[in-house]
Design an enzyme around this catalytic site. Structure first.
Site, PDB file in Angstrom:
ATOM      1  N   SER A  15       1.993  42.514  -2.002  1.00 34.81           N
ATOM      2  CA  SER A  15       2.690  43.304  -1.048  1.00 34.81           C
ATOM      3  C   SER A  15       3.457  44.454  -1.685  1.00 34.81           C
ATOM      4  O   SER A  15       3.538  45.678  -1.165  1.00 34.81           O
ATOM      5  CB  SER A  15       3.563  42.330  -0.252  1.00 34.81           C
ATOM      6  OG  SER A  15       2.860  41.527   0.577  1.00 34.81           O
ATOM      7  N   ARG A  37      12.519  45.927  -0.802  1.00 38.26           N
ATOM      8  CA  ARG A  37      12.552  44.720   0.045  1.00 38.26           C
ATOM      9  C   ARG A  37      12.838  44.946   1.615  1.00 38.26           C
ATOM     10  O   ARG A  37      12.274  43.924   2.249  1.00 38.26           O
ATOM     11  CB  ARG A  37      13.375  43.715  -0.716  1.00 38.26           C
ATOM     12  CG  ARG A  37      13.358  42.227  -0.063  1.00 38.26           C
ATOM     13  CD  ARG A  37      13.927  41.052  -0.965  1.00 38.26           C
ATOM     14  NE  ARG A  37      13.204  40.808  -2.123  1.00 38.26           N
ATOM     15  CZ  ARG A  37      12.436  40.038  -1.992  1.00 38.26           C
ATOM     16  NH1 ARG A  37      11.809  39.491  -1.083  1.00 38.26           N
ATOM     17  NH2 ARG A  37      11.457  39.826  -3.353  1.00 38.26           N
ATOM     18  N   HIS A  40       9.598  45.873   2.875  1.00 35.04           N
ATOM     19  CA  HIS A  40       8.733  44.602   2.860  1.00 35.04           C
ATOM     20  C   HIS A  40       9.223  43.671   4.219  1.00 35.04           C
ATOM     21  O   HIS A  40       8.155  43.091   4.748  1.00 35.04           O
ATOM     22  CB  HIS A  40       8.918  43.785   1.398  1.00 35.04           C
ATOM     23  CG  HIS A  40       8.332  42.372   1.298  1.00 35.04           C
ATOM     24  ND1 HIS A  40       8.764  41.188   1.745  1.00 35.04           N
ATOM     25  CD2 HIS A  40       7.056  42.127   1.308  1.00 35.04           C
ATOM     26  CE1 HIS A  40       8.022  40.298   1.468  1.00 35.04           C
ATOM     27  NE2 HIS A  40       6.844  40.809   1.247  1.00 35.04           N
TER      28      HIS A  40
END
Lengths: 209, 209
Positions: A15, A37, A40
């Site tokens: 990812s 992040r 994400h």
């Protein structure tokens, strides 16, 4: 549509490779793990552009966590999303006072929000605190006031509430306060974003990055 | 930038007025409260376009909640975000098995994710369950398999995982399964989105809408 054959343990790594390859522009290396992040967690590349970091805030938060600083959130959801086990390695805990009866009573008595009342409660902790605010602009406004009054000196403020009423303004305000900050400018943010930012820093620290 | 003078109790109402006024197009009235609450949670109007609802799913979920159906989530964060007090009025509970030791052991033994293993555990509940999946595409894939094998018959599946690996595919897959669904097509979604969808339905029901 065919499923990609990725082992469970490799999903996160894969990812982050995809996110890296699709970033709309270079991100400063000092803040990149945080920005990635958050993307994400949201699949929203707007965060490549809307995040603001005060000078040195990443290192300030990491040093504080290393020395056992606690985190205070404005939702149980953000508290739930932060990796408490890995924070605990450094001695820190995550607190959320939103469901406390004294906070509900204080909010009612003062005609304010529980979020604001829970910041007052946090001010009384007398500990090193990183605030992670993903929901309530009133929490940011109260933190600003408490700082102005000299009643609180946060390690740093992660100010990423989401929403439509006073959210934009509260974030602009907190960037003028005398505290290190990480902010998602504009309307976007959330408890998930607040937790993702905390986790990025904890994971970096835990992996020695 | 000036703060809007809005009483705490009026913030949500005012937020929904703003969302309503900025919707990029008409939203079908049967699903509007869900779409608007997701936008309220994310400040992301992409959800005005990416959500898909199987025929009658709103009424199916509401009827099930009214009859005491439970909700199973794939993250503690989604569980944390769902209004459990108001769900409890109707008799339902929210479960998340992700932190259970037997789930971790089963995932390890089978080389699968804890999310998939926790769906297997949910299949053994023998109760009416609405699944609210905001994180793990592997949970959706496992639910699909369990349905194919006749091992589970969900009331409905709220399939809104976020991410970059197999997320798009898992959502497309679950829309072909024999179960009512609410899906956010594409990469976007999240635990916050899953919780917002559940809450929209619970609040509508609780307010008699």
């Amino acid at each position: 549509m065919k499923l990609e054959n990725v082992l469970p343990a490799d999903i996160e790594r894969r990812s982050f490779e995809i996110i890296e390859s699709e970033l709309p522009h270079e991100i400063d290396s000092s803040v990149k793990s945080v920005v990635k992040r958050v993307i994400h967690t949201t699949a929203d590349f707007d965060y490549a552009d809307n995040m603001r970091f005060s000078d040195g805030v990443i290192q300030i938060i990491k040093n504080a966590v290393k020395n056992g600083a606690d985190i205070v959130t404005d939702t149980q959801m953000a508290r739930s999303g932060i990796n408490k086990k890995r924070l605990k390695k450094f001695g820190g805990e995550v607190f959320c006072f939103m469901s406390d009866e004294d906070v509900a009573a204080a909010a009612k008595a003062n005609g304010t929000t529980r979020a604001a009342a829970s910041m007052e409660k946090a001010a009384g902790l007398g500990r090193d605190v990183i605030f992670a605010i993903g929901n309530a602009p009133t929490a940011l406004i109260k933190l600003y006031e408490l700082m102005e009054q000299g009643k609180i000196k946060p390690v740093a403020i992660i100010g990423v509430p989401v929403g439509f009423v006073n959210v934009v303004q509260a974030k602009e305000l907190i960037m003028t306060a005398d505290a290190p900050y990480i902010v998602s400018r504009g309307r976007k943010g959330g408890s998930n974003v607040a937790a993702a930012i905390c986790n990025a820093l904890i994971y970096d620290l835990d992996s020695g990055a």
